[in-house]
Design an enzyme around this catalytic site. Sequence first.
Site, PDB file in Angstrom:
ATOM      1  N   CYS A   9       0.773  -1.119  -0.013  1.00 42.40           N
ATOM      2  CA  CYS A   9      -0.202  -0.047  -0.035  1.00 42.40           C
ATOM      3  C   CYS A   9       1.087   1.073  -0.054  1.00 42.40           C
ATOM      4  O   CYS A   9       2.190   1.253   0.414  1.00 42.40           O
ATOM      5  CB  CYS A   9      -0.927  -0.006   1.158  1.00 42.40           C
ATOM      6  SG  CYS A   9      -2.198   1.502   1.082  1.00 42.40           S
TER       7      CYS A   9
ATOM      8  N   CYS B  80      -5.796   0.036   7.195  1.00 41.37           N
ATOM      9  CA  CYS B  80      -5.727   0.634   5.611  1.00 41.37           C
ATOM     10  C   CYS B  80      -6.885   1.641   5.418  1.00 41.37           C
ATOM     11  O   CYS B  80      -8.000   0.992   5.370  1.00 41.37           O
ATOM     12  CB  CYS B  80      -5.616  -0.459   4.738  1.00 41.37           C
ATOM     13  SG  CYS B  80      -5.410  -0.097   3.079  1.00 41.37           S
TER      14      CYS B  80
HETATM   15 CO    CO Z   1      -3.307   1.165   3.020  1.00 44.23          CO
END
Ligand code: CO
Length: 208
Positions: free
Chosen positions: A41, A100
Amino acid sequence: MDINSIFENNREWVAQKLAVDPTYFSSLSKGQNPSILYIGCSDSRVTAEELMGVGPGDVFVHRNIANMVSNIDLSSMSVITYAVKFLEVQHVVVCGHYYCGGVKAAMDSTDLGILNPWLRNIRDVYRIHKTELQSITDENERYKRLVELNVQEQCINVLKTADVQLAYKKRGLTVHGWVFDINSGKLIDLNIDFEKVLKGIMEIYTID
Ligand code: CO
């Protein structure tokens, strides 16, 4: 953070590296031979190399919002092809992380513009695993589980690509699903049973 301090930091970093090995950068400039492709990410708290304790030349890295592998995303598909076919990496890692924002946003109904189609891929993960996810009553636990299932589904998307299937058959390339827990700093191997997963998807996605 002062943007100008970046250059000062860089000068210090160069000096530190050269103090240990005067040929450090000239050696790096000769080429790369990483054995791992890391797909993670973009989150600023999930610093790929630092959390793995690796340095320049060790890992080929691709990062985007919520560590997605979409077959119509030219960027991630190019990265996978280059890493697997030309750099011949031995491992492909998809690393998600708890907390996230991308996964969280996919659980909400807020209109995020251009992010909507991107996050819709995570909603598809939710739909595929709806029964399991909806059986989790604690919202935080469900959020964590969606992070894990998203990693699993993105690993499957990696396995759907022709270059990965070929490298898997020819030279035993392996795919790994990991999660980084920001709250503890720990990296967790989801130990996804890919032999089992592959058997289930190969009849549909195999490319010879
Ligand atoms: Co993330």
